[in-house]
Structure formats: C-alpha cells, structure tokens
Design an enzyme around this catalytic site. Sequence first.
Site, PDB file in Angstrom:
ATOM      1  N   TRP A 101       0.826  -1.212   0.000  1.00  0.00           N
ATOM      2  CA  TRP A 101       0.000   0.000   0.000  1.00  0.00           C
ATOM      3  C   TRP A 101       0.857   1.258   0.000  1.00  0.00           C
ATOM      4  CZ3 TRP A 101      -4.167  -1.094  -2.120  1.00  0.00           C
ATOM      5  CH2 TRP A 101      -4.890  -2.253  -1.809  1.00  0.00           C
ATOM      6  N   ASP A 171      -2.119   6.416   6.723  1.00  0.00           N
ATOM      7  CA  ASP A 171      -3.095   5.499   6.127  1.00  0.00           C
ATOM      8  C   ASP A 171      -3.440   4.487   7.215  1.00  0.00           C
ATOM      9  OD1 ASP A 171      -4.532   3.556   4.825  1.00  0.00           O
ATOM     10  OD2 ASP A 171      -3.103   3.258   3.183  1.00  0.00           O
ATOM     11  N   LYS A 195     -12.601  -2.274   6.300  1.00  0.00           N
ATOM     12  CA  LYS A 195     -11.842  -3.174   7.163  1.00  0.00           C
ATOM     13  C   LYS A 195     -12.338  -3.112   8.601  1.00  0.00           C
ATOM     14  CE  LYS A 195      -8.591  -3.337   3.644  1.00  0.00           C
ATOM     15  NZ  LYS A 195      -7.786  -2.487   2.785  1.00  0.00           N
TER      16      LYS A 195
HETATM   17  C1  LIG Z   1      -7.189  -1.957   1.794  1.00  0.00           C
HETATM   18  C2  LIG Z   1      -6.166  -0.906   1.938  1.00  0.00           C
HETATM   19  C3  LIG Z   1      -6.014   0.126   1.004  1.00  0.00           C
HETATM   20  C4  LIG Z   1      -6.869   0.211  -0.263  1.00  0.00           C
HETATM   21  O1  LIG Z   1      -8.134   0.565   0.086  1.00  0.00           O
HETATM   22  P1  LIG Z   1      -9.289   0.800  -1.029  1.00  0.00           P
HETATM   23  O2  LIG Z   1     -10.403   1.287  -0.175  1.00  0.00           O
HETATM   24  O3  LIG Z   1      -9.531  -0.501  -1.700  1.00  0.00           O
HETATM   25  O4  LIG Z   1      -8.805   1.836  -1.972  1.00  0.00           O
HETATM   26  C5  LIG Z   1      -5.050   1.080   1.231  1.00  0.00           C
HETATM   27  N1  LIG Z   1      -4.266   1.047   2.329  1.00  0.00           N
HETATM   28  C6  LIG Z   1      -4.376   0.073   3.250  1.00  0.00           C
HETATM   29  C7  LIG Z   1      -3.488   0.076   4.439  1.00  0.00           C
HETATM   30  C8  LIG Z   1      -5.321  -0.935   3.078  1.00  0.00           C
HETATM   31  O5  LIG Z   1      -5.435  -1.907   3.992  1.00  0.00           O
END
Ligand SMILES: *Cc1c(COP(=O)(O)O)cnc(C)c1O
Length: 358
Positions: A101, A171, A195
């Site tokens: 990511w 993030d 998540k």
């Molecule tokens: C799942 C995830 C993403 C991507 O998320 P989307 O909502 O599919 O764009 C980005 N960063 C992390 C840490 C993730 O777990």
Amino acid sequence: MESIYNFSAGPAVLPREVLLQVQEELLDYQGSGMSVMEMSHRGVIINEIRDRAEASLRQLMNISADYEVLFLQGGATTQFAMIPMNLVRNGTADYVNTGVWSTKAMAEANQYLTVREVASSADQHFSYVPTVDPEQLNPEADYLHITTNNTIHGTVFSSLPKSGEVPLVGDMSSDILSKDYPVSEFGLIYAGAQKNIGPAGLTLVIVRKDLLGPLWPGTPLMMQYAVHAKKKSMHNTPPTFAIYLAGLVFDWLLEMGGLAEMERRNREKAALLYDFLDASSAFRGSVRVEDRSLMNVVFRLPETAQEQRFLAESAAAGLKTLKGHRSVGGMRASLYNAMPLAGVKALISFMKEFERTL
Ligand SMILES: *Cc1c(COP(=O)(O)O)cnc(C)c1O
C-alpha cells in the site's frame, strides 16, 4: 443459519448486533416508512444520521475542533492522489515504505510532487517496520506519510515517528478504531471503511483545518477537502447507507467501552494466536516479533501443499477467508474489532488439530 467465522482482510466481519439492528430498521427506519437507502441526502433524517456519526466518531477518537471529519468515496486509493493534491506546498513529501500500500501511495503521489523514500523494509519482503531516523527527514517536506498498519504483510508501527513541524499523514485503513491513536499527532488520517469501520464505499478522512489551503492547479472540486468540509460531505450524493452503518458501528464501539477497551480486547485476541504460533512446531509467524500487527496475523506452514490443505479444510470447518495476500502467500487471519474472542479460540483449536495430522 450456518455459523462461521470470517477472517477476511476486507471487506470484513461486522458486529452482529449492528447487522441485526440494520435488519430491524431496513424497511422502515424509525417510523419514517422508508429505508435509509431510499432517503434524500438533502432531507432531515440523513443529515441527522451524518451529524450523529461524526459526533460519535469525534467522541470515540477524541477529535478536537481543529480537525474536519469527512465522509468521502473512492477508497483509500483515491486518497493516495488527494493527499498530495491538497497538501502540496514546497513540492516534496517524505514516505516510509512498509509494503504494497505504501508503494502504491508513493507511485501516485509522485505525479504531484517529489517523493522521498526515507525508510523502507523492502529488503526483507516488508516483514518488519523500519526505524525512521529523524535525521533523514526533510524539515521542508509537505508531509511525512506512513501506513500505520500493513494489512498485507501483518506489521504495525508500534510507535509513531516524530515528524516535528511536518504534518504526519497516516493510512489507517486497517487499524483505525483498533486502539486509541493520538489524533493530535497527525495532520491527516485516512481509512477505507471496509476493514475496521463498516461497508465498502465509504472513506474516512480526518484532516487538520490549517492544512486546507492552496491546491495542485486544476484539482477537481470533488478532490478538494475544503469543498467537502464546507458542504459537510454533501457536495454530491454521499454513500448514505454506508455512513448510517458506520455510525451504528461507532455507537456500538462506544457501548463496548470505547477504544481503550477495544485495544485491550484486540491485544488479548492477537496474543492468543501469536502465543500459539510461537509454541507451534509447524505453524510460524513470518513477521518480526516487535512489529506484529494486532489486526492482521500472517503465518505459514513449512510446505505450500500443507498450506493449501489447511486453507481448504479450515474453510470447510467454517473458518473462512484465511488465505494470505497473493504477494505474500501463506495464511492471514484478520482480527478486526468485530471478530469475537470465540472466533480466535476456534481457529487455534482447529490449528492444533491440524498440526497433529502433519
Ligand atoms: C485496503 C487498503 C487500502 C486500499 O483501500 P481501497 O479502499 O480498496 O482503496 C489502502 N491502504 C491500506 C493500508 C489498506 O489496507
């Protein structure tokens, strides 16, 4: 109904109590005669739902009035671009590379400013979190970006890097609300909801108000935090049902005792599984011990054929979605807030039995 445990990394398990409440209110929301899904976002009810979700989140995370809370769309992936578009000033930003990511975030940001990689764990397949040397940080950087929890690799920053005056951007897609993060240490926090918050389609951004200023030239209105802030996330039709459901999850978390209590539970669940892995003769964790994630537990067996059998048999036994990300292989058990302790215990007893068959 068949009872299973869902270990998916995302979209992921939601609190059962919340889903039952949604079911109860689905056709007729609180006597309105309508489903939340059918209501105008310009109406009173949706605006109340949005305001309440924001208030509950502010209470949960102790978010001060210095920050905007935005309910957006486009996933965390859209934030990879929105962050540099909105925060670019001097034209350079520092990034810590802790996996898939972060790598994607860096590639996207590179289109808008100069990305400096200030630390990386690529040398060991992202199986640890690198130390961020303050000497390596650029005091002129527009921000320092980290991925607090690395969903794919199963690592977490157990302490936050000190970025001084440079805004820290996190993030937090896979560990927001899992513990009591100090929001005041961040300039901006973002997370896809699917998540640890709610259903896919909603993206949360918490941004310090003083960071909303000049923009990358030509930034579309939909990509401007200031526009969304001014319109209370109603610049266009927001994901109303997802905001409603996220709000119910926030209220559920408050009822459970808040984020300190969630952290206690999450530590308890993760410790059970890691202790088993450490004692096991066959299973092993693949991440440096001090960097282990509480949310995504990544583990292996000696042979890939054993892993395939494990995945097939665990799924048949009702322990679903344990397959690791394709870039890492092996297994991954995601233990988000909504995963009950009983689910972790069921997984461990299954693993114990499986070990005996090897
Ligand atoms: C799942 C995830 C993403 C991507 O998320 P989307 O909502 O599919 O764009 C980005 N960063 C992390 C840490 C993730 O777990």
